[in-house]
Design a protein around this motif. Structure first.
Motif, short mmCIF file in Angstrom:
data_model
loop_
_atom_site.label_atom_id
_atom_site.label_comp_id
_atom_site.label_asym_id
_atom_site.label_seq_id
_atom_site.Cartn_x
_atom_site.Cartn_y
_atom_site.Cartn_z
N CYS A 89 -5.78 64.89 27.57
CA CYS A 89 -6.71 64.14 26.73
C CYS A 89 -5.89 63.39 25.69
CB CYS A 89 -7.67 65.12 26.05
SG CYS A 89 -8.78 64.32 24.89
N SER A 91 -5.53 59.30 23.80
CA SER A 91 -6.33 58.08 23.65
C SER A 91 -5.89 56.97 24.60
CB SER A 91 -6.28 57.59 22.21
OG SER A 91 -4.96 57.51 21.77
N ILE A 92 -4.61 56.91 24.93
CA ILE A 92 -4.15 55.82 25.79
C ILE A 92 -4.78 55.90 27.18
CG2 ILE A 92 -2.09 56.95 26.71
CD1 ILE A 92 -0.62 54.32 26.50
N HIS A 94 -7.91 56.69 27.65
CA HIS A 94 -9.35 56.48 27.56
C HIS A 94 -9.70 55.02 27.77
CE1 HIS A 94 -9.54 60.36 24.98
NE2 HIS A 94 -9.39 60.59 26.27
N PRO A 96 -11.14 51.26 27.73
CA PRO A 96 -11.37 50.42 26.56
C PRO A 96 -12.83 50.49 26.12
CG PRO A 96 -10.95 49.07 28.51
CD PRO A 96 -10.69 50.48 28.89
N ASP A 99 -15.12 54.41 21.00
CA ASP A 99 -15.13 55.85 21.16
C ASP A 99 -16.40 56.38 20.53
OD1 ASP A 99 -14.67 58.51 21.27
OD2 ASP A 99 -13.24 58.53 19.60
N GLU A 104 -10.80 58.01 17.50
CA GLU A 104 -9.61 57.19 17.67
C GLU A 104 -9.96 55.73 17.52
OE1 GLU A 104 -8.86 59.09 21.31
OE2 GLU A 104 -10.02 57.62 22.44
N ALA A 106 -9.84 51.78 18.45
CA ALA A 106 -9.83 51.06 19.73
C ALA A 106 -8.41 50.65 20.10
CB ALA A 106 -10.73 49.85 19.64
N GLU A 108 -5.78 52.19 20.03
CA GLU A 108 -4.95 53.20 20.68
C GLU A 108 -5.33 53.39 22.15
OE1 GLU A 108 -5.97 56.52 18.36
OE2 GLU A 108 -4.50 56.13 16.79
N ARG A 109 -6.44 52.80 22.52
CA ARG A 109 -6.97 53.12 23.83
C ARG A 109 -6.33 52.27 24.92
NH1 ARG A 109 -13.13 54.44 23.25
NH2 ARG A 109 -12.41 56.08 24.59
N TRP A 110 -6.77 52.55 26.15
CA TRP A 110 -6.19 51.85 27.28
C TRP A 110 -6.48 50.36 27.20
CZ3 TRP A 110 -2.74 52.31 30.90
CH2 TRP A 110 -2.73 51.39 31.94
N SER A 111 -5.51 49.59 27.62
CA SER A 111 -5.69 48.16 27.79
C SER A 111 -4.78 47.77 28.95
CB SER A 111 -5.32 47.44 26.51
OG SER A 111 -4.40 46.42 26.77
#
Lengths: 165, 472
Positions: A89, A91-92, A94, A96, A99, A104, A106, A108-111
């Protein structure tokens, strides 16, 4: 049949093979199917995980890189941010968007500009520095916060066991 | 897949004296596809990606992947300068890489410090050059799609070189000869006695006409691969970009109609229609951005690739290709693992089959299940426009009565043998007792009785299962 996803996965595979970051090995389990990878992550030095080798499985969606892969450790790893079943678990990983828990940002999340390499590096630093704000393994998080000594001991035991010592 | 294996890559530069070029090459890569920019576009937040990449990304979550600022595809602007840089780099790459590798080999050789190495190196050099050329060609071919019309420069130079070589060689053969003969005044180069000139002139003129015709043909065919391109770009350039629909306002039927109007495949559930149309819009608009647009046919082919990799014909969740079974598929293991499920299905089928009221429904359902399980039906229908079984059952109400009339017998014929081929391992022990697959051919086997899949047959089919389990 060469989809965008498999082309990019191949590119990343080549990069990771020829220019691997320290302590990380990764590649498809089977070259016929680029969408399932296995990764080996070394336990970071100066942490109780040092000396351990942690195998993990990465599964990529058909619309990679728009959506992130999922990552699951194939061994026992006692860590606040790893579910007891091994799912990571972080953030990367998760998708886009917002949340729902606002834990977290935005950013830090997947892109799509992220990569397998960045995921694995993030996971490595996550191993070294757990984030106990949104723990996946509540027991481990509590132990890490309240009884650091016991936590370290348990992790070291796991590492030794996984190495067959 | 083979094509994927010679993707030029920034790691090529590592371990050569030009290893810093690896950073340069990475900087020329789109961060989404990690390949060289193909029609780079700049967002309103000043980040640059391939046209297709950023369009797809924006239609997924409407934000720039780099900084997550909200943006719209309509605000994208071409980055022509970057495009030229990429093309120039691609053109220079093979030669530079060749030099870099040669240098690296030389250095290694020097380290070994043997004298015999020198002779070897000389041999190596020619090999290297040959390799360089091959590489150059392959990367260039690869990048041709990327290459814009100004990008045909390397090709153009090649051609100029060729013709130069030709023209510089020819004059050398000509030497002024003083032999009392006259040269043809029309310049065909023939020399003759002065009396012979008059009759020659007629012939010469004809020959010249022919020659000029064939000459004009050669340059035409030479330029063919360039000329139409420029033509294309001028004729297809003004193509209008298309926009996505407000999908939530359209119902499935209307959306299907829209897709048909756009002459793209229109089968499948609404969700798939939306995805397919979005993909088509992105493909189309990215093509409009390109300085070397491709034909609609190529775009449709690309859409078909999408269909097979991410769309409705994509491999299932388990990662199996839609029509090919994995080589090391453990049939026995699969059969054992799912024995319970199979038994349950068979049981259900038998029960349904037993009560005549639900007869037709049972048959239909089971054919469907077989299709989902096997995914073989998809490949069988591959050529046609008939939707896969899941879609079929989803819109059972609409056109099914005719559709199934057409469809059921064909499927029954083809289904059974190939179903056996693909799923031999686990079908073997389930197929025997399982009724539906055995029943349907028998139903369809009597031609005058056209039984739509979901209608109740007038004649009870129950007698058929008599051979299945001991009779009623």
């Amino acid at each position: 049949m060469n989809s965008v996803a498999s082309k990019r996965l191949f590119q990343e595979y080549k990069q990771l093979t020829l220019n691997p970051p320290d302590g990380i090995t990764a590649g498809p389990v089977n070259e016929d199917d680029l969408f399932v990878w296995e990764a080996l992550i070394q336990g970071p030095e100066d942490t109780p995980y040092a000396g351990g080798i942690f195998p993990a499985e990465l599964k990529f969606p058909k619309d990679y890189p728009l959506m992130p892969p999922t990552m699951k450790f194939l061994c026992d790893i006692w860590h606040p941010n790893v579910y007891p079943n091994g799912v990571v678990c972080i953030s990367i990983l998760h998708p886009p968007g917002e949340d729902p828990n606002h834990y977290e940002q935005a950013s830090e999340r997947w892109s799509p500009i992220q990569s397998v390499e960045k995921i694995l590096i993030s996971v490595m630093s996550m191993i070294a520095e757990p984030n106990d704000e949104s723990p996946a393994n509540v027991d481990a998080a509590r132990m890490w916060r309240e009884r650091k000594g016991e936590f370290d001991k348990r992790v070291k035991m796991d590492v030794r066991r996984s190495l067959g010592l | 897949m083979d094509g994927a294996f010679d993707i030029p890559d920034s790691t090529d530069w590592l371990n050569t004296p030009l290893n810093l070029l690896s950073t340069l090459e990475n900087a020329l890569h789109c961060q989404i596809c990690k390949e060289f920019y193909d029609t780079p576009m700049t967002t309103s937040c000043c980040h640059t990606f391939c046209s297709k990449c950023i369009r797809t990304s924006l239609s997924t979550d409407g934000k720039c992947p780099a900084c997550r600022t909200a943006d719209q595809a309509s605000k994208l602007r071409n980055n022509w300068a970057l495009q030229e840089v990429v093309l120039a780099f691609l053109a220079a790459r093979p030669a530079a890489l060749g030099v870099a590798r040669k240098e690296r080999d030389a250095l290694e050789e020097a380290k070994r410090g043997t004298k015999s190495g020198k002779r070897k190196r000389a041999v190596l050099d020619s090999d290297d050059v040959a390799q360089m050329e091959v590489e150059g060609r392959s990367t260039r071919r690869k990048s041709q799609r990327i290459a814009a019309s100004h990008g045909s420069q390397p090709e153009a130079i090649d051609e100029v070189d060729d013709s130069d070589a030709g023209s510089t060689f020819e004059p050398e053969h000509e030497e002024p000869i003083d032999d009392g003969l006259v040269e043809c005044p029309l310049g065909c180069g023939k020399r003759m006695k002065i009396e012979a000139v008059e009759p020659h002139l007629d012939r010469c003129e004809d020959e010249r006409k022919q020659a000029s015709r064939s000459q004009s043909r050669t340059p035409l065919s030479n330029g063919l691969h360039r000329l139409p391109n420029t033509n294309n770009s001028s004729t297809t350039k003004p193509q209008d970009r298309i926009s996505e629909f407000n999908y939530s306002l359209l119902n499935e039927t209307k959306l299907r109609k829209k897709l048909e109007e756009a002459s793209i495949p229109a089968w499948g559930p609404k969700q798939l229609l939306i995805k397919r149309h979005t993909e088509w819009v992105n493909l189309w608009n990215a093509n409009c951005d390109s300085s070397r647009p491709r034909s609609k046919r190529e775009l449709l082919q690309e859409l078909d690739t999408w269909e097979r990799t991410q769309g409705g014909r994509a491999p299932g969740v388990n990662g199996l290709a839609s029509s090919v079974m994995r080589k090391d598929f453990d049939g026995v293991g699969w059969a054992n693992k799912n024995r319970g499920d199979f038994a349950k299905l068979i049981d259900q089928a038998k029960r349904k089959h037993g009560s005549p009221g639900t007869e037709g429904e049972g048959t239909g359902k089971n054919v469907d299940e077989a299709g989902q399980d096997g995914t073989t039906v998809k490949s069988l229908e591959g050529a046609g426009d008939i939707p896969p079984p899941s879609g079929q059952s989803a819109r059972a109400g609409e056109e099914n009565v005719e559709a199934t009339d057409l469809f059921a017998p064909r499927r029954d014929e083809s289904m059974t043998p190939s179903g056996e081929q693909h799923h031999d391992p686990h079908n073997n022990h389930t197929r025997r007792p399982s009724l539906p697959i055995d029943v349907t051919p028998a139903v369809a086997g009597s031609p005058p009785r056209k039984v739509p899949m979901f209608r109740l047959p007038e004649v009870p089919v129950r007698d058929v299962d008599a051979d299945g389990h001991g009779g009623h």
